[in-house]
Design a protein around this motif. Structure first.
Motif, mmCIF file in Angstrom:
data_model
loop_
_atom_site.group_PDB
_atom_site.id
_atom_site.type_symbol
_atom_site.label_atom_id
_atom_site.label_comp_id
_atom_site.label_asym_id
_atom_site.label_seq_id
_atom_site.Cartn_x
_atom_site.Cartn_y
_atom_site.Cartn_z
ATOM 1 N N MET A 1 0.815 -1.183 0.000
ATOM 2 C CA MET A 1 0.000 0.000 0.000
ATOM 3 C C MET A 1 0.867 1.259 0.000
ATOM 4 S SD MET A 1 -2.996 0.939 2.609
ATOM 5 C CE MET A 1 -3.877 2.426 2.434
ATOM 6 N N TYR A 2 1.883 1.271 0.828
ATOM 7 C CA TYR A 2 2.792 2.410 0.878
ATOM 8 C C TYR A 2 4.093 2.041 0.192
ATOM 9 C CZ TYR A 2 -0.272 4.345 4.478
ATOM 10 O OH TYR A 2 -1.335 4.837 5.172
ATOM 11 N N GLU A 3 4.862 3.065 -0.148
ATOM 12 C CA GLU A 3 6.145 2.803 -0.776
ATOM 13 C C GLU A 3 7.110 2.211 0.258
ATOM 14 O OE1 GLU A 3 5.947 7.080 0.528
ATOM 15 O OE2 GLU A 3 4.652 5.757 -0.595
ATOM 16 N N GLN A 4 8.070 1.460 -0.244
ATOM 17 C CA GLN A 4 9.046 0.799 0.608
ATOM 18 C C GLN A 4 10.139 1.781 1.018
ATOM 19 O OE1 GLN A 4 8.746 -2.466 1.678
ATOM 20 N NE2 GLN A 4 6.734 -2.283 0.729
ATOM 21 N N ARG A 5 10.976 1.352 1.920
ATOM 22 C CA ARG A 5 12.016 2.227 2.467
ATOM 23 C C ARG A 5 12.964 2.745 1.396
ATOM 24 N NH1 ARG A 5 16.393 0.811 7.193
ATOM 25 N NH2 ARG A 5 17.380 2.841 7.123
ATOM 26 N N ARG A 6 13.327 1.933 0.455
ATOM 27 C CA ARG A 6 14.303 2.332 -0.577
ATOM 28 C C ARG A 6 13.658 3.099 -1.742
ATOM 29 N NH1 ARG A 6 18.374 1.688 2.435
ATOM 30 N NH2 ARG A 6 19.048 -0.394 2.958
ATOM 31 N N ASP A 7 12.334 3.140 -1.805
ATOM 32 C CA ASP A 7 11.647 3.852 -2.888
ATOM 33 C C ASP A 7 11.755 5.362 -2.687
ATOM 34 O OD1 ASP A 7 10.905 1.401 -3.843
ATOM 35 O OD2 ASP A 7 8.879 1.482 -3.006
ATOM 36 N N ARG A 8 11.585 6.074 -3.793
ATOM 37 C CA ARG A 8 11.594 7.534 -3.729
ATOM 38 C C ARG A 8 10.374 8.026 -2.962
ATOM 39 N NH1 ARG A 8 11.938 9.762 -9.531
ATOM 40 N NH2 ARG A 8 10.884 11.357 -8.328
#
Length: 116
Positions: A1-8
């Motif tokens: 649902m949310y972006e991951q830690r390494r995503d922008r």
């Protein structure tokens, strides 16, 4: 649902869209909870629609009932609805603040990764 830690980090427009979706879910939870309260007070306690709305609104808002409850079914409903209302307020707060909190943590982790 949310972006991951390494995503922008999500763009501002996408973040506002996510925030509006969460607000819509929170509004639906409030509206549904209020509808259950109105129906319960109207049919179980025999209150007029406007009095049922007032009682359900006051309990959902944490203020307490206005009209006295007379029937056994009404008393059971009022106690269950009061407990439910206390919990749903916490759920709604979580739904509303989750995207903001996630964005804050995501930005913090991105800055932390850039520093190392």
């Amino acid at each position: 649902m949310y972006e991951q830690r390494r995503d922008r980090l999500l763009s501002r427009a996408a973040f506002l869209l996510r925030l509006s979706r969460h607000a819509a879910v929170a509004f639906a939870l409030v509206a549904g909870s209020l509808a259950v309260g109105i129906l319960g007070y109207h049919f179980l306690e025999g209150l007029a629609w406007i009095d049922a709305l007032l009682n359900a609104s006051m309990i959902l808002g944490g203020m307490g009932p206005i009209n006295e409850v007379h029937t056994v079914a009404g008393k059971i409903f009022a106690s269950v609805y009061a407990l439910y209302s206390g919990l749903i307020v916490l759920v709604i707060a979580g739904v509303l603040f989750a995207p903001i909190f996630h964005r804050f943590l995501h930005r913090f982790h991105l800055e932390d990764d850039d520093a190392s």
